[in-house]
Design a protein around this motif. Structure first.
Motif, PDB file in Angstrom:
ATOM      1  N   SER A 183      -0.974  13.656  37.399  1.00  0.00           N
ATOM      2  CA  SER A 183       0.031  13.049  37.614  1.00  0.00           C
ATOM      3  C   SER A 183       1.223  14.125  37.490  1.00  0.00           C
ATOM      4  CB  SER A 183       0.149  11.867  36.841  1.00  0.00           C
ATOM      5  OG  SER A 183       1.523  11.382  36.622  1.00  0.00           O
ATOM      6  N   ARG A 184       2.341  14.193  38.173  1.00  0.00           N
ATOM      7  CA  ARG A 184       3.302  14.754  38.221  1.00  0.00           C
ATOM      8  C   ARG A 184       4.548  14.122  37.069  1.00  0.00           C
ATOM      9  NH1 ARG A 184       0.076  17.437  39.979  1.00  0.00           N
ATOM     10  NH2 ARG A 184       0.201  19.029  41.445  1.00  0.00           N
ATOM     11  N   HIS A 185       4.004  12.886  36.454  1.00  0.00           N
ATOM     12  CA  HIS A 185       5.057  12.412  35.675  1.00  0.00           C
ATOM     13  C   HIS A 185       4.761  12.611  34.214  1.00  0.00           C
ATOM     14  CE1 HIS A 185       6.818  10.245  39.099  1.00  0.00           C
ATOM     15  NE2 HIS A 185       5.295   9.479  39.317  1.00  0.00           N
ATOM     16  N   GLU A 186       3.558  13.203  34.079  1.00  0.00           N
ATOM     17  CA  GLU A 186       3.296  13.720  32.765  1.00  0.00           C
ATOM     18  C   GLU A 186       3.543  15.235  32.644  1.00  0.00           C
ATOM     19  OE1 GLU A 186       2.286  11.794  30.455  1.00  0.00           O
ATOM     20  OE2 GLU A 186       2.153  10.109  31.609  1.00  0.00           O
ATOM     21  N   VAL A 254       4.802  23.242  32.345  1.00  0.00           N
ATOM     22  CA  VAL A 254       5.118  23.779  33.686  1.00  0.00           C
ATOM     23  C   VAL A 254       5.957  22.404  34.181  1.00  0.00           C
ATOM     24  CG1 VAL A 254       4.475  23.918  36.079  1.00  0.00           C
ATOM     25  CG2 VAL A 254       3.197  24.878  34.534  1.00  0.00           C
ATOM     26  N   GLU A 255       7.162  22.889  34.855  1.00  0.00           N
ATOM     27  CA  GLU A 255       7.834  21.919  35.612  1.00  0.00           C
ATOM     28  C   GLU A 255       8.078  22.419  37.277  1.00  0.00           C
ATOM     29  OE1 GLU A 255      11.660  20.766  34.070  1.00  0.00           O
ATOM     30  OE2 GLU A 255      10.923  19.739  32.314  1.00  0.00           O
ATOM     31  N   VAL A 256       8.265  21.571  38.114  1.00  0.00           N
ATOM     32  CA  VAL A 256       8.092  21.879  39.408  1.00  0.00           C
ATOM     33  C   VAL A 256       9.394  21.287  40.046  1.00  0.00           C
ATOM     34  CG1 VAL A 256       7.136  21.289  41.746  1.00  0.00           C
ATOM     35  CG2 VAL A 256       5.760  21.326  39.581  1.00  0.00           C
ATOM     36  N   LEU A 257      10.298  22.493  40.664  1.00  0.00           N
ATOM     37  CA  LEU A 257      11.393  22.071  41.230  1.00  0.00           C
ATOM     38  C   LEU A 257      11.336  21.360  42.507  1.00  0.00           C
ATOM     39  CD1 LEU A 257      12.925  25.849  41.068  1.00  0.00           C
ATOM     40  CD2 LEU A 257      13.508  23.885  39.752  1.00  0.00           C
TER      41      LEU A 257
END
Length: 323
Positions: A183-186, A254-257
């Motif tokens: 998940s990209r929400h975690e 990590v965060e994704v732009l």
């Protein structure tokens, strides 16, 4: 030996290797027909005096070093190394499915056309990063996850293949777990390579040691808008290019732009500069010395330098962890 020069050269797989170009004294005789004799002798000599990472991967014998009209080394005229420039062992074709698969993987990674069962991974230009890639490809090709320590202990192709056969005989092919999207929400956990880079950045803020620079000369009319759209599409497609590292409360993640962020490209116009080549060199040095902000990103950037209406130079810089 009368003259020698070492340069970093990119192979077909995109990896850089140190290549030595040597001009031998007449009494050294001809290198024709002895395969990797010169390469083997020079590598053995240097290996006894230098750490492995400083020893050249290939040794190319030249009648004379190519020079520019100003008497400086013409790097663009240095030829690509042929197979005999590497420290190849006496060739013996791979035997069996495992050796054949292993030789094919080595050839792709090392950029050497013909790999024999007696060849040595590190003497052909292999290094730890290529070893990691080899391990990954090996698990996909034959279903075996081999520890890197095995490669370092048995770097000759036939010996490494024998180790693989031993593992297969004990446990058979291993079913690798499927890769599942997270998940990209975690919060996204840093990989080991990313953790290492983030940690080193805290110790040496502003370091440029892990920059990977690339320069391309583009000849012909350039559609600037189409060029930028192409870069932005690649940037949007690959999350690795859009990853940044933030550390709220000192805990990195990590965060994704966003996909529409676009790959940043600075533009420089040197068309009317009489010192255009010198100015280009200054821009290259400036680009090399400019650090990345790991928390703001992006960790890849470009510069488009206009030399004339028909020629541009594109400078692309990324952090090694982005690859």
């Amino acid at each position: 030996m009368r003259e020698a020069v070492a340069v970093a050269r990119q192979n077909g797989a995109g990896d850089k290797h140190l290549i030595a170009y040597v001009v031998c004294a007449p009494e050294a005789g001809s290198d024709e027909g002895d395969g990797g004799g010169l390469a083997g002798a020079l590598r053995a000599h240097l290996s006894a005096r230098l750490p492995d990472y400083m020893v050249q991967s290939a040794f190319v014998r030249l009648a004379a070093l190519p020079l520019t009209v100003n008497g400086k080394l013409d790097r663009n005229a240095l030829p690509a190394p042929a197979d005999k420039a590497y420290a190849l062992a006496a060739y013996e074709s791979p035997q069996g499915a495992i050796e054949t698969a292993l030789a094919r993987i080595w050839a792709e990674l090392l950029g050497v056309e013909r790999i024999g069962r007696n060849d040595h991974f590190f003497e052909l230009g292999g290094h730890s990063l290529l070893a990691v890639q080899m391990s990954s490809r090996l698990s996909q090709a034959v279903g075996v996850e081999l520890p890197l320590s095995t490669l370092f202990a048995r770097p000759v192709l036939a010996d490494l293949a024998a180790s693989i056969v031993e593992v297969l005989s004990r446990s058979g092919p291993q079913d690798l777990p499927p890769i599942a999207a997270v998940s990209r929400h975690e919060p996204l956990v840093l990989s080991f390579a990313q953790q290492r880079l983030w940690f080193l950045a805290q110790l040496d803020e502003g370091s440029t040691h892990y920059h990977i620079p690339l320069a391309l000369r583009l000849r012909g009319v350039l559609d600037r808008s189409a060029w930028q759209r192409s870069l932005d599409r690649l940037f949007a497609r690959h999350e690795a290019l859009r990853s940044i590292f933030v550390a709220p409360e000192g805990k990195p993640r990590v965060e994704v732009l966003p996909p529409d962020a676009g790959l940043p490209v600075l533009e420089h116009d040197l068309r009317h500069r009489p010192d255009a080549e010198a100015a280009l060199l200054d821009l290259c040095h400036e680009e090399e010395r400019t650090p990345f902000d790991l928390a703001r990103g992006p960790l890849i950037r470009g510069r488009l330098v206009r030399m004339s209406d028909q020629e541009h130079v594109f400078l692309l810089t990324q952090l090694s962890v982005v690859r």
